[in-house]
Enzyme design. Structure first.
Site, PDB file in Angstrom:
ATOM      1  CB  VAL A  58     -10.539 -17.819  28.754  1.00  0.00           C
ATOM      2  CG1 VAL A  58      -9.456 -16.781  28.545  1.00  0.00           C
ATOM      3  CG2 VAL A  58     -10.153 -19.159  28.132  1.00  0.00           C
ATOM      4  CE1 TYR A 146      -7.126 -29.569  21.934  1.00  0.00           C
ATOM      5  CE2 TYR A 146      -6.984 -31.095  20.095  1.00  0.00           C
ATOM      6  CZ  TYR A 146      -6.708 -29.861  20.646  1.00  0.00           C
ATOM      7  OH  TYR A 146      -6.010 -28.915  19.918  1.00  0.00           O
TER       8      TYR A 146
END
Ligand code: UDP
Length: 312
Positions: A58, A146
């Site tokens: 994605v 992250y």
């Protein structure tokens, strides 16, 4: 029939979401690039005519034919050892991937829910963590790839909501466990269960006084489902507020595994490991009528059986 796109569908949470939405009577479009996910987690859904699978990253332009009602963006490496190994992919899926999915949601007039994390609070200076707390994140530390990708994800999601009027939802997920976690994903519970089952040393990082609050996966999925269908667009913590030290959870796992001869040992604490973590779930309780129901005893039993079977 409502149609939902789930990214990261072959992962731990994504696959449980696929089950939930199929069971609730949705048409599910599952997307994954299998970087950390596995088709084993969704294999059982392939015969269902309302389940479709697309192998796709994605971070690249996302195309889905036809209409879409909902998008759930759960694609990302999510364990500390995974995002250490794949820092660039982690940054891309949280930033470029989220941007692509927000664009898709806008084009389809779909509601989008993005998976954020308790990591946005970093090593928190406020305890327990409420959604109003802005966090204490080291952007250039090992977890920064992250944490900052997820913080950017929240920022761009809010921008699409405020600027384009897009229907958005943001869930901040705290530590979650259950079947379909990867045995070797490096996280505490898969590590401790597999070490105890294999009679290996149980590796507690540091002195083990750091705390976490572990939520069983079915509770988490229920909270996410309720949030998606709610009308609340600001971030909501979903997690179990029962806080425990890592040393205690290691002892609990060891007691849970019959006849294990494992010993608990202390090894080096990774850099920037948060010292404590516990969600304030007042928002989830009052806005969604949600709170966790599954006890650690029940959750541990199912998880133990799962790891035993995977390791046999
Ligand atoms: N941890 C540990 N031994 C392990 C794996 C993790 O002691 O083999 C500790 C880790 O240092 C952290 C806590 O357990 O304090 C939870 O780690 P995990 O990777 O599961 O998730 P985190 O909450 O840190 O993202």
């Amino acid at each position: 029939m409502k149609k939902v796109l789930i990214t990261g569908a072959a992962g731990f949470l994504g696959s449980h979401l696929c089950d939930k939405f199929i069971n609730e009577g949705y048409h599910v479009i599952a997307m994954d690039n299998l970087l950390t996910g596995s088709l084993d987690n969704i294999e059982h859904l392939f015969p269902n005519k309302y389940f479709e699978y697309y192998h796709h990253d994605v971070s690249k332009f996302v195309h889905v034919p036809g209409n879409l009602d909902y998008i759930l963006h759960f694609a990302s490496p999510a364990s500390p050892i995974d995002y250490l190994k794949m820092p660039i992919q982690t940054l891309k899926v949280g930033s470029l991937g989220t941007h692509n999915l927000l664009g898709l949601a806008k084009a389809k007039n779909a509601r989008i829910l993005v998976a954020s994390t308790s990591e946005v609070y970093g090593d928190p200076l406020v305890h327990p963590q409420t959604e109003e707390y802005w966090g204490n994140v080291n952007p250039i530390g090992p977890r920064g790839v992250y944490d900052e990708a997820k913080r950017f994800q929240e920022a761009i999601t809010m921008a699409y909501h405020n600027f384009h009027g897009l229907e958005t939802r943001i869930v901040r997920i705290f530590n979650t466990y259950g079947p379909r976690m990867r045995v070797n994903d490096g996280r505490a519970l898969p590590a401790f269960f597999s070490q105890a089952i294999k009679n290996e040393n149980i590796t507690v990082f540091g002195d083990g006084d750091q705390t976490r609050s572990f939520c069983y996966v079915s509770d988490l999925i229920e909270g996410i489902y309720k949030l998606l269908l709610s009308d609340y667009h600001l971030p909501v913590n979903i997690g179990n507020p029962k806080e425990i030290t890592i040393k205690e959870i290691a002892e609990e796992v060891l007691r849970f595994v019959p006849h294990s001869t494992s010993k608990i040992i202390n090894v080096a604490l990774p850099e920037d490991d948060p010292k404590k973590r516990k969600p304030d779930i007042t928002k989830a309780k009052t806005l969604l009528g949600w709170e966790p129901k599954v006890s650690r005893k029940e959750g541990f039993e199912i998880t133990f059986q799962y790891f035993k079977q995977v390791l046999s």
